[in-house]
Design an enzyme around this catalytic site. Structure first.
Site, short mmCIF file in Angstrom:
data_model
loop_
_atom_site.label_atom_id
_atom_site.label_comp_id
_atom_site.label_asym_id
_atom_site.label_seq_id
_atom_site.Cartn_x
_atom_site.Cartn_y
_atom_site.Cartn_z
CB CYS A 1 30.66 20.95 57.19
SG CYS A 1 32.32 20.95 56.49
CB CYS B 1 34.40 26.28 54.06
SG CYS B 1 33.21 26.23 52.69
CB SER C 1 32.72 17.89 45.67
OG SER C 1 31.65 17.90 46.59
CD GLU D 1 41.61 18.71 57.46
OE1 GLU D 1 41.26 19.18 58.53
OE2 GLU D 1 40.97 17.84 56.86
CB CYS E 1 40.57 13.99 49.30
SG CYS E 1 39.27 15.07 49.91
CB SER F 1 27.16 19.08 48.42
OG SER F 1 28.43 18.49 48.28
CG LEU F 2 20.15 17.86 46.48
CD1 LEU F 2 20.02 19.22 45.83
CD2 LEU F 2 19.41 16.80 45.64
CG HIS F 3 24.02 17.80 51.72
ND1 HIS F 3 24.63 16.63 51.34
CD2 HIS F 3 25.00 18.74 51.77
CE1 HIS F 3 25.93 16.86 51.15
NE2 HIS F 3 26.17 18.12 51.40
CB CYS G 1 27.43 22.93 55.58
SG CYS G 1 27.47 23.32 53.83
CG ASN H 1 32.95 10.75 59.07
OD1 ASN H 1 32.77 9.62 59.50
ND2 ASN H 1 33.74 11.02 58.06
CB CYS I 1 35.16 17.80 54.84
SG CYS I 1 34.82 19.44 54.40
N GLY J 1 36.88 23.62 52.09
CA GLY J 1 36.58 24.76 51.24
C GLY J 1 35.60 24.46 50.13
N1 SAH Z 1 32.58 22.30 49.71
C1 SAH Z 1 32.38 21.26 48.81
C2 SAH Z 1 33.50 20.23 48.82
C3 SAH Z 1 34.05 19.80 50.14
S1 SAH Z 1 33.02 18.88 51.21
C4 SAH Z 1 31.03 20.59 49.05
O1 SAH Z 1 30.41 20.88 50.05
O2 SAH Z 1 30.62 19.84 48.18
C5 SAH Z 1 32.87 17.29 50.41
C6 SAH Z 1 31.63 16.52 50.83
O3 SAH Z 1 31.75 16.08 52.20
C7 SAH Z 1 30.36 17.36 50.77
O4 SAH Z 1 29.32 16.64 50.14
C8 SAH Z 1 30.05 17.60 52.22
O5 SAH Z 1 28.70 17.87 52.45
C9 SAH Z 1 30.52 16.32 52.87
N2 SAH Z 1 30.75 16.43 54.32
C10 SAH Z 1 31.17 17.50 55.02
N3 SAH Z 1 31.29 17.21 56.33
C11 SAH Z 1 30.93 15.92 56.46
C12 SAH Z 1 30.83 15.03 57.56
N4 SAH Z 1 31.14 15.43 58.79
N5 SAH Z 1 30.43 13.76 57.33
C13 SAH Z 1 30.13 13.34 56.06
N6 SAH Z 1 30.21 14.13 54.99
C14 SAH Z 1 30.59 15.40 55.18
FE1 SF4 Z 2 32.10 24.25 52.98
FE2 SF4 Z 2 31.55 21.92 51.75
FE3 SF4 Z 2 31.89 22.03 54.44
FE4 SF4 Z 2 29.72 23.10 53.34
S1 SF4 Z 2 30.30 20.93 53.34
S2 SF4 Z 2 31.02 24.05 54.93
S3 SF4 Z 2 30.53 23.89 51.45
S4 SF4 Z 2 33.43 22.44 52.88
#
Ligand code: SAH
Ligand code: SF4
Length: 367
Positions: free
Chosen positions: A135, A128, A213, A108, A121, A236-238, A132, A312, A355, A181
């Site tokens: 995700c 990946c 990121s 994508e 992007c 990406s702290l969360h 997470c 999302n 993502c 990824g």
């Molecule tokens: N793997 C890397 C980069 C890709 S994800 C990372 O995790 O940083 C890019 C960002 O989108 C990350 O901060 C991730 O946590 C966030 N993300 C992933 N799925 C999401 C979703 N469904 N809604 C909002 N943000 C999301």
């Molecule tokens: Fe991979 Fe980033 Fe999605 Fe976590 S948020 S599964 S690191 S793409």
């Protein structure tokens, strides 16, 4: 465009020799390849010009190369490895490309136009490995890394689109490695691709307009700091507590938040580039006042900006998007503590721009 569910596509020939993807090569690597074939170094410059300036689709169009060299390139190299499988436009103008690799892997890429800016992007892997819990990209694990050429090619596909729609002088201005990824888990290919995106002979996008990121791999963050390139780093702290972060990102179990922040501090000190903390807002999970307080302390110590991403929802996953009031209230708590915090507008929601979501939907439809 609908994915071609049901229509059998040709399978890649497992016996076909691996071709060299030219879009992943640095000039010295191309020169070495040419030197092995008795070709002078300046041929590399000519080929790079055809690839990035002229963006020709076939070797035979490289008319200042000899017929023999073109034939050799034709037999052993490639210019493209990703075909456009589907293209969707969202109401807000965000454009999502679903690309298909030669092994049928789905990738994508998203174009986000915004005023004078055109941002792409980019994905770094197919699937990946991090997984997470919230995700879409992580749900089925890692299929494979993307090659440097495939990473660069995504940006070129989007630049083609931009030029087609905005005119031949329109520019691709920004890159975010926020697609599918974990970029730092594909480090070598990532760096090779970023150098090409950044190079004057390549896509000529300033390092300060390129953001990596990452979920946070301390060793690779330190390595990135050592590359002497001024990329932006987004962590990406969360979560601000190790136990909650491990619940959301089980893969990161071995890495404490303190260790991650140390690596980011090092990145900031070495490069002088500010860090961005990304924090996905998950309703009822990571949005208490203690969370806001913890996040504000971390951001202030690191002198980092905070990007709040309203979740999302992904079908089949248990997390929910918070309401806008709760999201603004969280942002306000950060701002009250002196932190520069933005709620990132989630663009392209109707084309599943978060993502990994379009690939997931396409795979579920059986393509
Ligand atoms: N793997 C890397 C980069 C890709 S994800 C990372 O995790 O940083 C890019 C960002 O989108 C990350 O901060 C991730 O946590 C966030 N993300 C992933 N799925 C999401 C979703 N469904 N809604 C909002 N943000 C999301
Ligand atoms: Fe991979 Fe980033 Fe999605 Fe976590 S948020 S599964 S690191 S793409």
């Amino acid at each position: 465009m609908q994915p071609d569910a049901g229509i059998p596509l040709p399978q890649p020939d497992p016996n076909a020799p691996q071709r060299l993807h030219l879009l992943g090569l640095q000039p010295d690597e191309l020169q070495a390849w040419l030197a092995d074939r008795g070709q002078p170094a300046y041929r590399a410059r000519q080929i790079l010009h055809w690839l990035y300036e002229q963006r020709v689709a076939r070797f035979e169009q490289m008319t200042n190369l000899s017929r023999d060299l073109r034939a050799e390139l034709q037999h052993t190299c490639r210019i493209a490895a990703l075909e456009i499988e589907a293209e969707r436009t969202s109401d807000d103008g965000t454009r999502k490309l679903l690309l298909r690799g030669r092994d049928r892997a789905l990738v994508e890429t998203v174009w986000i136009p915004s005023g004078q800016r055109n941002t792409v992007c980019i994905s770094s892997q197919v699937g990946c490995p991090v997984g997470c819990r919230f995700c879409a990209s992580g749900t089925d694990g890692l299929e494979r890394n993307l090659g440097a050429g495939e990473i660069v090619e995504q940006a070129l596909h989007v630049r083609d689109l931009i030029r087609r729609e905005q005119g031949p002088d329109a520019r691709l201005t920004n890159v975010v490695m926020m697609g599918m990824g974990e970029p730092l888990a594909n480090y070598r290919n990532l760096i090779a691709a970023l150098r090409i995106l950044n190079a004057e002979w390549g896509l000529h996008i300033g390092a300060r307009r390129i953001t990596v990121s990452t979920v946070g791999l301390p060793k690779q963050i330190r390595a990135l700091a050592g590359e002497a390139l001024q990329f932006n780093l987004a962590l990406s702290l969360h979560a601000v507590r190790d136990d909650l972060r491990t619940e959301l990102i089980p893969w990161g179990r071995g890495v404490r938040i303190a260790e991650l922040l140390d690596a980011c501090q090092h990145y900031f000190r070495t490069t002088g580039r500010e860090i961005t903390l990304e924090y996905v807002l998950l309703a009822g999970v990571n949005m208490t006042s203690q969370d806001a307080e913890g996040l504000a302390t971390i951001a202030r110590n690191l002198r980092a900006n905070v990007n709040l991403l309203r979740y999302n929802p992904v079908s089949g996953l248990p997390y929910e998007r918070p309401g806008s009031n709760a999201s603004f209230a969280f942002q306000k708590q950060l701002r009250a503590r002196g932190v520069n915090a933005h709620i990132r507008t989630s663009r392209g929601r109707d084309v599943a721009a978060a993502c990994g979501q379009l690939r997931r939907a396409t795979r579920q439809a059986g393509a």
